[in-house]
Scaffold this motif. Structure first.
Motif, PDB file in Angstrom:
ATOM      1  N   LYS A 263       0.828  -1.207   0.000  1.00 13.39           N
ATOM      2  CA  LYS A 263       0.000   0.000   0.000  1.00 13.39           C
ATOM      3  C   LYS A 263       0.864   1.260   0.000  1.00 13.39           C
ATOM      4  CE  LYS A 263      -3.616   2.205   2.778  1.00 13.39           C
ATOM      5  NZ  LYS A 263      -4.429   2.033   4.018  1.00 13.39           N
ATOM      6  N   LEU A 264       1.822   1.317   0.920  1.00 11.76           N
ATOM      7  CA  LEU A 264       2.600   2.545   1.080  1.00 11.76           C
ATOM      8  C   LEU A 264       3.651   2.707  -0.013  1.00 11.76           C
ATOM      9  CD1 LEU A 264       2.913   2.601   4.951  1.00 11.76           C
ATOM     10  CD2 LEU A 264       1.429   3.958   3.492  1.00 11.76           C
ATOM     11  N   PHE A 265       4.389   1.655  -0.298  1.00 11.95           N
ATOM     12  CA  PHE A 265       5.357   1.745  -1.396  1.00 11.95           C
ATOM     13  C   PHE A 265       4.630   2.114  -2.679  1.00 11.95           C
ATOM     14  CE2 PHE A 265       8.218  -1.504   0.919  1.00 11.95           C
ATOM     15  CZ  PHE A 265       8.993  -0.500   1.445  1.00 11.95           C
TER      16      PHE A 265
ATOM     17  N   VAL B  78      -0.610   1.493  -8.205  1.00 12.56           N
ATOM     18  CA  VAL B  78       0.182   0.784  -7.203  1.00 12.56           C
ATOM     19  C   VAL B  78       1.048  -0.278  -7.880  1.00 12.56           C
ATOM     20  CG1 VAL B  78       0.055  -0.782  -5.239  1.00 12.56           C
ATOM     21  CG2 VAL B  78      -1.414   1.226  -5.310  1.00 12.56           C
ATOM     22  N   SER B  79       0.444  -1.043  -8.746  1.00 10.59           N
ATOM     23  CA  SER B  79       1.208  -2.063  -9.467  1.00 10.59           C
ATOM     24  C   SER B  79       2.331  -1.432 -10.269  1.00 10.59           C
ATOM     25  CB  SER B  79       0.291  -2.839 -10.425  1.00 10.59           C
ATOM     26  OG  SER B  79      -0.652  -3.589  -9.697  1.00 10.59           O
ATOM     27  N   ARG B  80       2.030  -0.348 -10.926  1.00  8.41           N
ATOM     28  CA  ARG B  80       3.040   0.327 -11.745  1.00  8.41           C
ATOM     29  C   ARG B  80       4.208   0.802 -10.913  1.00  8.41           C
ATOM     30  NH1 ARG B  80       0.208   5.100 -14.105  1.00  8.41           N
ATOM     31  NH2 ARG B  80      -1.599   4.313 -12.991  1.00  8.41           N
ATOM     32  N   GLN B  81       3.882   1.510  -9.835  1.00  9.81           N
ATOM     33  CA  GLN B  81       4.946   2.076  -9.005  1.00  9.81           C
ATOM     34  C   GLN B  81       5.896   0.978  -8.525  1.00  9.81           C
ATOM     35  OE1 GLN B  81       5.310   5.450  -8.207  1.00  9.81           O
ATOM     36  NE2 GLN B  81       7.255   4.864  -7.279  1.00  9.81           N
ATOM     37  N   ILE B  82       5.318  -0.108  -8.065  1.00 11.47           N
ATOM     38  CA  ILE B  82       6.134  -1.168  -7.484  1.00 11.47           C
ATOM     39  C   ILE B  82       6.914  -1.925  -8.546  1.00 11.47           C
ATOM     40  CG2 ILE B  82       6.031  -3.382  -6.281  1.00 11.47           C
ATOM     41  CD1 ILE B  82       3.657  -2.214  -4.689  1.00 11.47           C
ATOM     42  N   THR B  83       6.211  -2.395  -9.554  1.00 15.11           N
ATOM     43  CA  THR B  83       6.892  -3.298 -10.490  1.00 15.11           C
ATOM     44  C   THR B  83       7.754  -2.559 -11.509  1.00 15.11           C
ATOM     45  OG1 THR B  83       5.007  -3.337 -12.000  1.00 15.11           O
ATOM     46  CG2 THR B  83       5.076  -5.022 -10.290  1.00 15.11           C
ATOM     47  N   LEU B  84       7.295  -1.402 -11.960  1.00 22.20           N
ATOM     48  CA  LEU B  84       8.016  -0.777 -13.069  1.00 22.20           C
ATOM     49  C   LEU B  84       8.897   0.387 -12.668  1.00 22.20           C
ATOM     50  CD1 LEU B  84       5.237  -0.844 -15.799  1.00 22.20           C
ATOM     51  CD2 LEU B  84       7.003  -2.519 -15.293  1.00 22.20           C
TER      52      LEU B  84
END
Lengths: 197, 197
Positions: free
Chosen positions: B25-27, B106-112
């Motif tokens: 959530k936070l990352f 959220v998915s973008r920020q974390i994975t990419l």
DNA sequence: TTATTTACCGACTAATGGTCTGTAACTTAC
DNA sequence: GTAAGTTACAGACCATTAGTCGGTAAATAA
């Protein structure tokens, strides 16, 4: 060289240049996270406060380094590509030039790895668009005015192409024998565009 | 619910799960740089020390979050793609599924975005290869055993394709009307592969 | 020549990642 | 069942580091 009375602008300019140079070296070698403002300042022969006088924050310094690097890469690619005759050939030639340029781990670290994370996606994207993407778009425009391309593809094409190019560069770094496959793939993407043009 | 005597494994598992959830959530919302270990621990109802008992460092926590996210995405895409008949159709269907999944910032920020910068290029690449790339490769293998593809392309293809896909997702986020162009481009990349196969 | 701005330094502050020590709950050995 | 050992935490502490705040000396403007 006569001991000239240093004007303020000269001092400022050379300080900035030294900071950018040191920043490129350290950010590029160790990454943004593992580089302290102090390190960069010291490498530029200056105190941390001096650095922060010229750049408002660590991220601001990085942004300046990033943009300079982007300019350097684009200029290099454009110069190389310019030798090829015709827009399609220039696209293919430019792609190869960028593959070569991205062999430099410093360039990679700054433009591709730290760039998005430090600047945030939006700003990173904006700067990339102003440089790399712009070059591709310009070449495609030339192609159309040459008549080799009737419909100009949207921005999505340029981005996807550039992205595939970046990734191809990574693939080659990991395994040099992949270079022909990568070039073939890129050529196919370009070719497909011009065929249907 | 009876007041069961909590086994250590149960405590540990639920604590880890809570940390991963809070971390995601936070990352995902604020990025790695702007998220402190304390924030995550607090959001999981725990002290910083507790977090560091389960994950040896902030980066280690991020890595776990990253890998979980990668698994989630791949599972989602695979499940959606499975409905299509034939490997080529599954590739195209999977591409669309991922475009949809990457709508989530959220998915973008974390994975990419944070992924490569935090984990370092090498580790990021390795994890991506084990999940996303593996799915593409598997599908291509199926295509060959189906007979619709004779020569299996090297890893470079999968990567460049996935990379173009990621970038296409970004393009769409910025401008929804680009979606057809992006899909067309991806289909062309896939189609080109099968034609010559 | 005086006033102001600019380039820079050293000292300080606040935040934060990580370590160390302790303690209570659970688990294993007997 | 109990003693010994291990595990899941908490709190205090430490080191690094990004950024702020005066202050000084050089350069520029008045």
């Amino acid at each position: 060289m006569p001991a000239e009375k240093t004007t303020q602008k000269a001092r400022s300019d050379s300080a900035r240049a030294a900071l950018l140079k040191a920043g490129r070296k350290l950010f590029g070698k160790n990454g943004f996270l593992s580089t302290s403002v102090n390190d960069v300042a010291a490498a530029a022969g200056m105190s941390k406060s001096g650095l922060l006088h010229h750049f408002s924050s660590k991220a601001a310094l990085f942004e300046a380094v990033f943009e300079e690097e982007e300019k350097r890469l684009v200029a290099q690619v454009a110069a190389d590509a310019a030798e090829a005759p015709g827009a399609e050939a220039r696209m293919k030639r430019g792609a190869r030039a960028l593959l070569d340029a991205l062999n430099d781990p410093v360039s990679r670290q700054i433009t591709l790895i730290d760039g998005p994370a430090v600047l945030g996606w939006t700003k990173w994207r904006k700067i990339e668009a102003e440089h790399g993407i712009a070059l591709i778009q310009a070449t495609l425009e030339e192609a159309r005015s040459e008549g080799s391309l009737s419909s100009l593809p949207g921005a999505a094409f340029s981005r996807m192409f550039l992205s595939a190019l970046h990734e191809g560069a990574f693939s080659i770094i990991e395994d040099k024998s992949q270079r022909p496959a990568v070039e073939a793939m890129l050529d196919q993407m370009i070719g497909g565009l011009f065929e249907q043009g």
